[in-house]
Design a protein around this motif. Structure first.
Motif, PDB file in Angstrom:
ATOM      1  N   GLU A   1       0.808  -1.203   0.000  1.00  0.00           N
ATOM      2  CA  GLU A   1       0.000   0.000   0.000  1.00  0.00           C
ATOM      3  C   GLU A   1       0.848   1.263   0.000  1.00  0.00           C
ATOM      4  O   GLU A   1       0.351   2.353  -0.225  1.00  0.00           O
ATOM      5  CB  GLU A   1      -0.897   0.035   1.244  1.00  0.00           C
ATOM      6  N   ALA A   2       2.115   1.118   0.278  1.00  0.00           N
ATOM      7  CA  ALA A   2       2.922   2.305   0.526  1.00  0.00           C
ATOM      8  C   ALA A   2       3.428   2.975  -0.732  1.00  0.00           C
ATOM      9  O   ALA A   2       4.018   4.038  -0.676  1.00  0.00           O
ATOM     10  CB  ALA A   2       4.102   1.930   1.421  1.00  0.00           C
ATOM     11  N   GLY A   3       3.238   2.358  -1.878  1.00  0.00           N
ATOM     12  CA  GLY A   3       3.743   2.960  -3.101  1.00  0.00           C
ATOM     13  C   GLY A   3       5.181   2.521  -3.332  1.00  0.00           C
ATOM     14  O   GLY A   3       5.750   1.754  -2.579  1.00  0.00           O
ATOM     15  N   SER A   4       5.811   3.037  -4.357  1.00  0.00           N
ATOM     16  CA  SER A   4       7.185   2.673  -4.673  1.00  0.00           C
ATOM     17  C   SER A   4       8.007   3.915  -4.919  1.00  0.00           C
ATOM     18  O   SER A   4       7.565   4.848  -5.578  1.00  0.00           O
ATOM     19  CB  SER A   4       7.205   1.782  -5.922  1.00  0.00           C
ATOM     20  N   SER A   5       9.214   3.903  -4.346  1.00  0.00           N
ATOM     21  CA  SER A   5      10.081   5.067  -4.521  1.00  0.00           C
ATOM     22  C   SER A   5      10.506   5.230  -5.969  1.00  0.00           C
ATOM     23  O   SER A   5      11.009   6.271  -6.364  1.00  0.00           O
ATOM     24  CB  SER A   5      11.314   4.931  -3.604  1.00  0.00           C
ATOM     25  N   ALA A   6      10.312   4.169  -6.795  1.00  0.00           N
ATOM     26  CA  ALA A   6      10.700   4.245  -8.197  1.00  0.00           C
ATOM     27  C   ALA A   6       9.643   4.957  -9.039  1.00  0.00           C
ATOM     28  O   ALA A   6       9.898   5.336 -10.172  1.00  0.00           O
ATOM     29  CB  ALA A   6      10.947   2.841  -8.751  1.00  0.00           C
ATOM     30  N   LYS A   7       8.455   5.126  -8.495  1.00  0.00           N
ATOM     31  CA  LYS A   7       7.384   5.746  -9.247  1.00  0.00           C
ATOM     32  C   LYS A   7       7.463   7.264  -9.193  1.00  0.00           C
ATOM     33  O   LYS A   7       7.872   7.840  -8.198  1.00  0.00           O
ATOM     34  CB  LYS A   7       6.027   5.295  -8.688  1.00  0.00           C
ATOM     35  N   THR A   8       7.055   7.879 -10.281  1.00  0.00           N
ATOM     36  CA  THR A   8       6.932   9.336 -10.298  1.00  0.00           C
ATOM     37  C   THR A   8       5.579   9.687  -9.701  1.00  0.00           C
ATOM     38  O   THR A   8       4.551   9.206 -10.175  1.00  0.00           O
ATOM     39  CB  THR A   8       7.004   9.871 -11.742  1.00  0.00           C
ATOM     40  N   PRO A   9       5.571  10.512  -8.657  1.00  0.00           N
ATOM     41  CA  PRO A   9       4.296  10.824  -8.021  1.00  0.00           C
ATOM     42  C   PRO A   9       3.296  11.443  -8.996  1.00  0.00           C
ATOM     43  O   PRO A   9       3.612  12.370  -9.725  1.00  0.00           O
ATOM     44  CB  PRO A   9       4.692  11.824  -6.925  1.00  0.00           C
ATOM     45  N   LYS A  10       2.115  10.895  -8.992  1.00  0.00           N
ATOM     46  CA  LYS A  10       0.998  11.459  -9.747  1.00  0.00           C
ATOM     47  C   LYS A  10      -0.242  11.307  -8.866  1.00  0.00           C
ATOM     48  O   LYS A  10      -0.593  10.187  -8.485  1.00  0.00           O
ATOM     49  CB  LYS A  10       0.797  10.742 -11.087  1.00  0.00           C
ATOM     50  N   ILE A  11      -0.873  12.401  -8.558  1.00  0.00           N
ATOM     51  CA  ILE A  11      -1.970  12.391  -7.610  1.00  0.00           C
ATOM     52  C   ILE A  11      -3.301  12.599  -8.324  1.00  0.00           C
ATOM     53  O   ILE A  11      -3.457  13.527  -9.114  1.00  0.00           O
ATOM     54  CB  ILE A  11      -1.807  13.499  -6.548  1.00  0.00           C
ATOM     55  N   GLY A  12      -4.253  11.737  -8.042  1.00  0.00           N
ATOM     56  CA  GLY A  12      -5.605  11.897  -8.547  1.00  0.00           C
ATOM     57  C   GLY A  12      -6.519  12.376  -7.431  1.00  0.00           C
ATOM     58  O   GLY A  12      -6.411  11.900  -6.297  1.00  0.00           O
ATOM     59  N   VAL A  13      -7.380  13.327  -7.739  1.00  0.00           N
ATOM     60  CA  VAL A  13      -8.325  13.858  -6.750  1.00  0.00           C
ATOM     61  C   VAL A  13      -9.724  13.866  -7.361  1.00  0.00           C
ATOM     62  O   VAL A  13      -9.914  14.362  -8.473  1.00  0.00           O
ATOM     63  CB  VAL A  13      -7.961  15.302  -6.321  1.00  0.00           C
ATOM     64  N   ILE A  14     -10.693  13.335  -6.610  1.00  0.00           N
ATOM     65  CA  ILE A  14     -12.084  13.380  -7.055  1.00  0.00           C
ATOM     66  C   ILE A  14     -12.871  14.231  -6.073  1.00  0.00           C
ATOM     67  O   ILE A  14     -13.024  13.878  -4.900  1.00  0.00           O
ATOM     68  CB  ILE A  14     -12.711  11.977  -7.144  1.00  0.00           C
ATOM     69  N   LEU A  15     -13.346  15.370  -6.563  1.00  0.00           N
ATOM     70  CA  LEU A  15     -14.197  16.261  -5.769  1.00  0.00           C
ATOM     71  C   LEU A  15     -15.651  15.838  -5.948  1.00  0.00           C
ATOM     72  O   LEU A  15     -15.997  15.225  -6.965  1.00  0.00           O
ATOM     73  CB  LEU A  15     -13.996  17.709  -6.207  1.00  0.00           C
ATOM     74  N   PRO A  16     -16.539  16.179  -4.998  1.00  0.00           N
ATOM     75  CA  PRO A  16     -17.897  15.613  -5.036  1.00  0.00           C
ATOM     76  C   PRO A  16     -18.888  16.297  -5.967  1.00  0.00           C
ATOM     77  O   PRO A  16     -19.676  15.625  -6.622  1.00  0.00           O
ATOM     78  CB  PRO A  16     -18.357  15.738  -3.582  1.00  0.00           C
ATOM     79  N   ASP A  17     -18.879  17.630  -6.010  1.00  0.00           N
ATOM     80  CA  ASP A  17     -19.874  18.367  -6.796  1.00  0.00           C
ATOM     81  C   ASP A  17     -19.499  19.841  -6.782  1.00  0.00           C
ATOM     82  O   ASP A  17     -18.493  20.224  -6.191  1.00  0.00           O
ATOM     83  CB  ASP A  17     -21.281  18.181  -6.215  1.00  0.00           C
ATOM     84  N   SER A  18     -20.305  20.652  -7.414  1.00  0.00           N
ATOM     85  CA  SER A  18     -20.066  22.095  -7.384  1.00  0.00           C
ATOM     86  C   SER A  18     -21.308  22.866  -6.973  1.00  0.00           C
ATOM     87  O   SER A  18     -21.315  24.094  -7.010  1.00  0.00           O
ATOM     88  CB  SER A  18     -19.583  22.587  -8.761  1.00  0.00           C
ATOM     89  N   LYS A  19     -22.351  22.133  -6.541  1.00  0.00           N
ATOM     90  CA  LYS A  19     -23.608  22.787  -6.171  1.00  0.00           C
ATOM     91  C   LYS A  19     -23.834  22.865  -4.671  1.00  0.00           C
ATOM     92  O   LYS A  19     -24.379  23.835  -4.165  1.00  0.00           O
ATOM     93  CB  LYS A  19     -24.792  22.063  -6.825  1.00  0.00           C
ATOM     94  N   SER A  20     -23.437  21.819  -3.936  1.00  0.00           N
ATOM     95  CA  SER A  20     -23.717  21.800  -2.498  1.00  0.00           C
ATOM     96  C   SER A  20     -22.965  22.895  -1.767  1.00  0.00           C
ATOM     97  O   SER A  20     -23.460  23.475  -0.809  1.00  0.00           O
ATOM     98  CB  SER A  20     -23.364  20.437  -1.904  1.00  0.00           C
TER      99      SER A  20
END
Length: 364
Positions: A29-48
C-alpha cells in the motif's frame, strides 16, 4: 497564510518537516520510490458548496505545483457512476495516490478498495469513508465545527433577547459522515437547552446531497408546519443557510431569525454583512490541501507518515491515521480574518451593495 487564524491539531504537521517519515517499502500500500508521483483527486460536486471549485481545487493545485508533482483533479458532480468512472480512469492512467471526497460511504469504499487492490495509495479528503480502506484521513475537527454553530446560534439568540426560542434544524446530507459529526457538535450545545426547556425544539430535516434547492422547499415546509414560529435556524452550511434566508425574506423575517452556516462562502459572508445570517464557520482549506498533498507525495515515494492522531471508523472498527485542523467561528466583526487569509477576496465580498457594511466591519 496569516498565523493565528487556524491551528493544526496534529502537532506533527505544524511545520513542513514535522511529519515523521517511516520507510515502509515492504507494504504493497505504501507505493514505490521508483514511481513518479501522480496524484488523482475526485471532488464531489459544485452545487452543495462553492468551496469545492473555488477553494479546494485552487489550493490543491497550488500544493501539487509547489511539490512539483503531476496531478489530475476532477469533479463527479454528485454522480455516483461518474465518480466510479473517474476513479477507474485515474487508476488506469497510473496515479500513485488517489484522494477522494466521497458521495456516500458505499461508493467511496468500492473506489478505495479497488485502488488498494491495484497498489494505489489512498486518502480520504474532508469526509471519512465509513468501512473504507483509506490510509489517511485529512479534514477538520467536524464535531468542533458543529459545536461552533450551536454556540453561535445561542449567542445570536441571546443578543436578540429571544425567550424560549423555537429552533429548527437543517442538517446536512444523511449519507455524509461529516453531517453526522456536525450534528453531534451542535446537539452537544443545544440539546441540553431543549431538555431544560430553555429552548424549544422545532422542525428538523436532513437535506439529501446538501441540495440547496431541496433545502429551500424543506425550510418553507418547516416554517408552514411551525405556523411561522421559528426563532432560530441551525443550518449546517452556508448553502442551506441561504436557502432558509430566501424563505425568511419572503415572509419578512430575514434579519429577525438568526441563521447559522459553514464554509465562509462569499454568499455566506455577504449574508452576515447584511444581517441576515448570524455566523459561519471558516475552515482554512489551504492548510487542508497542503496536509493532504504532503501525505500523497510521501506515499508515492514509499513513505508512511506519523500524523500523531487517529480517528475511529465506527463501521470498519479501525483507527485511521488522521490530520484534523481546527475551525474558526466567523461573525460580522471578524470577517476580515477570512479575507486576510486569502480564502476569499475583498473584491468578491465587498461589491457595491456591501461596500458600506464592509467598511463598518473594518474590511479595508
Amino acid at each position: 497564510m496569516r498565523k493565528g487564524i487556524l491551528t493544526i491539531a496534529a502537532v506533527g504537521l505544524l511545520a513542513t518537516g514535522g511529519l515523521t517519515a517511516c520507510n515502509d517499502d515492504s507494504s504493497p500500500e505504501a507505493g514505490s520510490s521508483a514511481k513518479t508521483p501522480k496524484i488523482g483527486v475526485i471532488l464531489p460536486d459544485s452545487k452543495s458548496s462553492a468551496r469545492w471549485e473555488t477553494a479546494d481545487r485552487r489550493f490543491l493545485e497550488e500544493a501539487f505545483k509547489s511539490a512539483g508533482v503531476q496531478y489530475d483533479i476532477q469533479n463527479a458532480q454528485n454522480d455516483k457512476t461518474a465518480f466510479q468512472t473517474i476513479a477507474d480512469q485515474m487508476i488506469t492512467s497510473g496515479v500513485t495516490a488517489l484522494m477522494i471526497v466521497n458521495l456516500d460511504s458505499g461508493t467511496g469504499k468500492a473506489v478505495l478498495d479497488k485502488a488498494k487492490s491495484q497498489g494505489v495509495a489512498t486518502i480520504d479528503y474532508d469526509r471519512l469513508t465509513l468501512g473504507g480502506s483509506a490510509q489517511y484521513y485529512v479534514s477538520f475537527d467536524n464535531e468542533t465545527v458543529g459545536k461552533l454553530q450551536g454556540e453561535g446560534l445561542s449567542k445570536c439568540l441571546t443578543e436578540k433577547g429571544v425567550k424560549n426560542p423555537v429552533v429548527a434544524y437543517l442538517n446536512g446530507s444523511p449519507t455524509d459522515n461529516n453531517a453526522t459529526l456536525f450534528k453531534a457538535g451542535y446537539d452537544s450545545v443545544l440539546k441540553p437547552k431543549f431538555e431544560s426547556k430553555e429552548y424549544t425544539k422545532g422542525p428538523e430535516d436532513s437535506v439529501p446531497a446538501w441540495d440547496n434547492a431541496q433545502a429551500t422547499t424543506i425550510f418553507e415546509q418547516q416554517l408552514t408546519t411551525a405556523k411561522g414560529k421559528i426563532d432560530g435556524v441551525l443550518a449546517a452550511n452556508d448553502g442551506l443557510g441561504n436557502a432558509a434566508i430566501s424563505i425568511l425574506k419572503k415572509n419578512n423575517l430575514n434579519g429577525k431569525v438568526p441563521v447559522t452556516g459553514q464554509d465562509a462562502s462569499t454568499e455566506g459572508l455577504q449574508n452576515i454583512l447584511a444581517g441576515d445570517q448570524c455566523m459561519t464557520v471558516y475552515k482554512a482549506v489551504r492548510e487542508e490541501a497542503k496536509a493532504a498533498s504532503d501525505l500523497a507525495v510521501a506515499l508515492a515515494k514509499g513513505e508512511r507518515k506519523d500524523t500523531g492522531q487517529t480517528v475511529k471508523d465506527p463501521e470498519g472498527g479501525r483507527d485511521v491515521p488522521s490530520v484534523l485542523l481546527t475551525p474558526k467561528a466567523i461573525y460580522k466583526d471578524n470577517i476580515k480574518d477570512v479575507i486576510a487569509d486569502g480564502y476569499v477576496t475583498k473584491e468578491a465580498v465587498c461589491t457595491a451593495a456591501f461596500a458600506k457594511a464592509c467598511a463598518d466591519a473594518g474590511i479595508s
